[in-house]
Design a protein around this motif. Structure first.
Motif, PDB file in Angstrom:
ATOM      1  N   ASN A 193     -13.100   3.415  11.251  1.00  0.00           N
ATOM      2  CA  ASN A 193     -12.833   2.598  12.444  1.00  0.00           C
ATOM      3  C   ASN A 193     -11.341   2.528  12.726  1.00  0.00           C
ATOM      4  N   ALA A 239      -9.272   4.208  16.090  1.00  0.00           N
ATOM      5  CA  ALA A 239      -8.604   3.253  16.980  1.00  0.00           C
ATOM      6  C   ALA A 239      -7.538   3.954  17.814  1.00  0.00           C
ATOM      7  N   ALA A 288      -3.885   5.463  16.637  1.00  0.00           N
ATOM      8  CA  ALA A 288      -3.918   5.512  15.175  1.00  0.00           C
ATOM      9  C   ALA A 288      -3.158   6.736  14.676  1.00  0.00           C
ATOM     10  N   ARG A 308      -4.905  -4.114  12.411  1.00  0.00           N
ATOM     11  CA  ARG A 308      -5.892  -3.835  13.469  1.00  0.00           C
ATOM     12  C   ARG A 308      -7.052  -4.832  13.466  1.00  0.00           C
ATOM     13  N   GLN A 354      -9.392  -5.150  11.367  1.00  0.00           N
ATOM     14  CA  GLN A 354     -10.601  -4.399  11.021  1.00  0.00           C
ATOM     15  C   GLN A 354     -11.209  -5.000   9.749  1.00  0.00           C
TER      16      GLN A 354
END
Length: 188
Positions: free
Chosen positions: A95, A99, A102, A137, A139
């Protein structure tokens, strides 16, 4: 009731709400464990579920210490929970990789260092860098799963299985190549 039937005590990462009035203090306590040995940080004793009366530094205690410390780093300054059941390490890294903006080469390199770690100490050092990126992020990651993976990392057979699991999640072809997936369905 046998020990296997008893409910285990929930881990701190499963209980902590970012809106809890004590969250900042708890997370600071957990971060004190970064770079320290399991059981050596008195502020963390209350958060362990695997601490034993004999004082042995078991694989479970080492794994829980690492997971708690990494969670403390990950949850810092976050408004949503960073523990999310079902989001394995490889999936969380994927993930991050997918992004916008990234640095995919850096994430690939980090995952390579994680996967080639030969012991838990080296692994935790590399995980710390990844967790910092995950925090940037927002995440989430499944810390209960990470705890279990860390618990068994030093066993070469278990390490190979864990490594393949993380790799399978990280290299998920369907997520990495959504256009190819759509094309395959259209051609069927």
């Amino acid at each position: 009731m046998s020990p296997t039937e008893q409910q285990r005590r929930p881990h701190r990462w499963e209980q902590l709400s970012p809106t809890d009035s004590q969250a900042g203090r708890i997370l600071a306590d957990l971060r004190r464990g970064l770079g320290r040995e399991a059981g050596d940080v008195p502020e963390m004793w209350v958060y362990y579920t695997t601490l034993n009366k004999e004082g042995y530094r078991t694989a479970a205690l080492k794994a829980e210490h690492a997971a708690l410390s990494l969670f403390g780093l990950h949850q810092q300054s976050q408004r949503i929970p960073m523990h999310k059941s079902g989001v394995g390490l490889g999936e969380a890294a994927l993930n991050l990789y997918l992004a916008a903006n990234a640095n995919q080469a850096a994430i690939d390199g980090r995952m390579n260092m994680i996967a080639t770690s030969t012991d838990t100490t080296e692994l935790v050092g590399h995980l710390r860098g990844l967790v910092t990126l995950l925090r940037e992020r927002a995440q989430p990651l499944d810390y209960t799963r990470l705890f279990l993976d860390l618990r068994y990392w030093d066993n070469p057979q278990d390490r190979a299985t864990i490594r393949r699991h993380w790799g399978g999640q990280y290299m998920d072809w369907h997520k990495r190549n959504p256009r190819a997936e759509a094309s395959a369905h259209n051609n069927a």
